[in-house]
Design a protein around this motif. Sequence first.
Motif, mmCIF file in Angstrom:
data_model
loop_
_atom_site.group_PDB
_atom_site.id
_atom_site.type_symbol
_atom_site.label_atom_id
_atom_site.label_comp_id
_atom_site.label_asym_id
_atom_site.label_seq_id
_atom_site.Cartn_x
_atom_site.Cartn_y
_atom_site.Cartn_z
ATOM 1 N N ASP A 142 0.869 -1.177 0.000
ATOM 2 C CA ASP A 142 0.000 0.000 0.000
ATOM 3 C C ASP A 142 0.902 1.221 0.000
ATOM 4 O O ASP A 142 1.709 1.411 0.916
ATOM 5 N N HIS A 143 0.738 2.048 -1.040
ATOM 6 C CA HIS A 143 1.655 3.175 -1.200
ATOM 7 C C HIS A 143 0.897 4.465 -1.444
ATOM 8 O O HIS A 143 -0.050 4.511 -2.246
ATOM 9 N N THR A 144 1.287 5.512 -0.717
ATOM 10 C CA THR A 144 0.841 6.876 -0.983
ATOM 11 C C THR A 144 2.081 7.753 -1.121
ATOM 12 O O THR A 144 3.214 7.277 -0.988
ATOM 13 N N ALA A 145 1.868 9.034 -1.357
ATOM 14 C CA ALA A 145 3.008 9.945 -1.467
ATOM 15 C C ALA A 145 3.774 10.040 -0.156
ATOM 16 O O ALA A 145 4.958 10.395 -0.147
ATOM 17 N N ASP A 146 3.120 9.731 0.962
ATOM 18 C CA ASP A 146 3.737 9.913 2.276
ATOM 19 C C ASP A 146 4.118 8.616 2.977
ATOM 20 O O ASP A 146 4.995 8.617 3.843
ATOM 21 N N THR A 147 3.456 7.517 2.655
ATOM 22 C CA THR A 147 3.686 6.275 3.391
ATOM 23 C C THR A 147 3.754 5.086 2.440
ATOM 24 O O THR A 147 3.146 5.094 1.376
ATOM 25 N N THR A 148 4.507 4.088 2.870
ATOM 26 C CA THR A 148 4.575 2.817 2.147
ATOM 27 C C THR A 148 4.522 1.684 3.163
ATOM 28 O O THR A 148 5.285 1.678 4.120
ATOM 29 N N GLN A 149 3.609 0.753 2.934
ATOM 30 C CA GLN A 149 3.439 -0.381 3.827
ATOM 31 C C GLN A 149 3.596 -1.673 3.038
ATOM 32 O O GLN A 149 2.955 -1.855 2.009
ATOM 33 N N VAL A 150 4.460 -2.564 3.532
ATOM 34 C CA VAL A 150 4.739 -3.824 2.857
ATOM 35 C C VAL A 150 4.304 -4.983 3.743
ATOM 36 O O VAL A 150 4.679 -5.049 4.919
ATOM 37 N N VAL A 151 3.517 -5.877 3.177
ATOM 38 C CA VAL A 151 3.042 -7.059 3.891
ATOM 39 C C VAL A 151 3.401 -8.285 3.060
ATOM 40 O O VAL A 151 3.067 -8.364 1.878
ATOM 41 N N SER A 152 4.097 -9.220 3.674
ATOM 42 C CA SER A 152 4.424 -10.482 3.025
ATOM 43 C C SER A 152 3.553 -11.579 3.605
ATOM 44 O O SER A 152 2.895 -11.398 4.633
ATOM 45 N N ASP A 206 4.695 -4.631 20.989
ATOM 46 C CA ASP A 206 3.964 -3.565 21.668
ATOM 47 C C ASP A 206 4.491 -2.179 21.328
ATOM 48 O O ASP A 206 3.810 -1.177 21.548
ATOM 49 N N ASP A 207 5.701 -2.106 20.751
ATOM 50 C CA ASP A 207 6.261 -0.804 20.379
ATOM 51 C C ASP A 207 6.234 -0.574 18.872
ATOM 52 O O ASP A 207 6.842 0.378 18.375
ATOM 53 N N ALA A 208 5.535 -1.422 18.131
ATOM 54 C CA ALA A 208 5.495 -1.275 16.671
ATOM 55 C C ALA A 208 4.607 -0.107 16.283
ATOM 56 O O ALA A 208 3.549 0.118 16.892
ATOM 57 N N PRO A 209 4.991 0.665 15.264
ATOM 58 C CA PRO A 209 4.116 1.739 14.789
ATOM 59 C C PRO A 209 2.830 1.156 14.226
ATOM 60 O O PRO A 209 2.835 0.034 13.697
ATOM 61 N N PRO A 210 1.730 1.881 14.324
ATOM 62 C CA PRO A 210 0.452 1.347 13.833
ATOM 63 C C PRO A 210 0.454 1.192 12.313
ATOM 64 O O PRO A 210 1.190 1.867 11.601
ATOM 65 N N ALA A 211 -0.392 0.299 11.848
ATOM 66 C CA ALA A 211 -0.521 0.080 10.413
ATOM 67 C C ALA A 211 -1.203 1.289 9.771
ATOM 68 O O ALA A 211 -2.013 1.975 10.388
ATOM 69 N N GLU A 212 -0.859 1.521 8.506
ATOM 70 C CA GLU A 212 -1.460 2.625 7.770
ATOM 71 C C GLU A 212 -2.889 2.292 7.325
ATOM 72 O O GLU A 212 -3.761 3.134 7.314
ATOM 73 N N VAL A 213 -3.102 1.034 6.920
ATOM 74 C CA VAL A 213 -4.409 0.587 6.437
ATOM 75 C C VAL A 213 -4.630 -0.825 6.953
ATOM 76 O O VAL A 213 -3.781 -1.418 7.587
ATOM 77 N N GLY A 214 -5.842 -1.350 6.698
ATOM 78 C CA GLY A 214 -6.146 -2.713 7.110
ATOM 79 C C GLY A 214 -5.298 -3.705 6.343
ATOM 80 O O GLY A 214 -5.691 -4.200 5.285
ATOM 81 N N TRP A 215 -4.152 -4.047 6.858
ATOM 82 C CA TRP A 215 -3.111 -4.710 6.089
ATOM 83 C C TRP A 215 -3.365 -6.184 5.859
ATOM 84 O O TRP A 215 -2.800 -6.772 4.939
ATOM 85 N N TYR A 216 -4.183 -6.843 6.657
ATOM 86 C CA TYR A 216 -4.352 -8.271 6.487
ATOM 87 C C TYR A 216 -5.643 -8.627 5.775
ATOM 88 O O TYR A 216 -6.015 -9.783 5.682
ATOM 89 N N LEU A 217 -6.348 -7.628 5.234
ATOM 90 C CA LEU A 217 -7.597 -7.912 4.528
ATOM 91 C C LEU A 217 -7.317 -8.458 3.138
ATOM 92 O O LEU A 217 -6.298 -8.168 2.540
#
Length: 286
Positions: free
Chosen positions: A127-137, A275-286
Amino acid sequence: MAIVLGDNRYGKAETRLVRVTRDGDTHRLADLNVSIALSGDLTATHVSGDNAGVLPTDTMKNTVYAFARRPGVGEPEEFALLLARHFVEAQPQITRATVGIEAYGWERLGPHSFRRKGDYVRTARVDHTADTTQVVSGLTDFVVLNSTDSEFHGFTRDRYTTLPETTDRILATAVDARWRHLGPDGAWAESFEGVKDAMVNAFVTTYSYSLQQTLFTMGSRVLEQRPEVAEIRLALPNKHHYLVDLSAFDLENPGEVFIAGDRPYGLIEGTVTRDDAPPAEVGWYL
């Protein structure tokens, strides 16, 4: 009463791609199923049919094939990142691109001969925007089984409970796992194999009192051994095995002959998180 357009996206689903990399007489094979979804300023096409801001989904398909030729495919996460970044950067009306990939494995039989491996499907989602990128394997349909070292007892009972307690059972499941990376850069192949090995090791070495316990142990082992992973979600169907009653044939059955159940099945799902992980940007496991 005002009627407004809610969340929406569009894209090209399940573009099938086979890429042959010809390194002299020795070839490499990538077999992918690529799905793309774009969202952004798309109100006009929904409300009035104005398609000025709509990139055709056929163009998305063509982009997959063109990028597979040059610069090439690489790891699934790498290819998904390449595509997602392209669509956000090239289309000013698009603010988010989601690229999901299923990668099918092939076992080498010779320099240019292969056999399809069916033990699991590797997945990647960006999931990519101009400000954030989230990678799920991830991986799906990874079937594992312990023939003993599993119990299930002490559970809640009501008037409809007929399940007997057991101190020795087969524990089998088809692992569906998704794990979110802490950042958009990584040694993707090494990371994937490391996560898979950690899950397998946890499944093999855990004496299980419930599939829930096994799930948490598998997720914990991944986070302990793979510092690049923020959290992991596991969906574990309980692939039931029922002991066959052979008494009608004057035969004992000391835990050796089973019926492999199909459905219905128990489904255990859960997320294990730092417990110290930054929150997900979007619903990553859907």
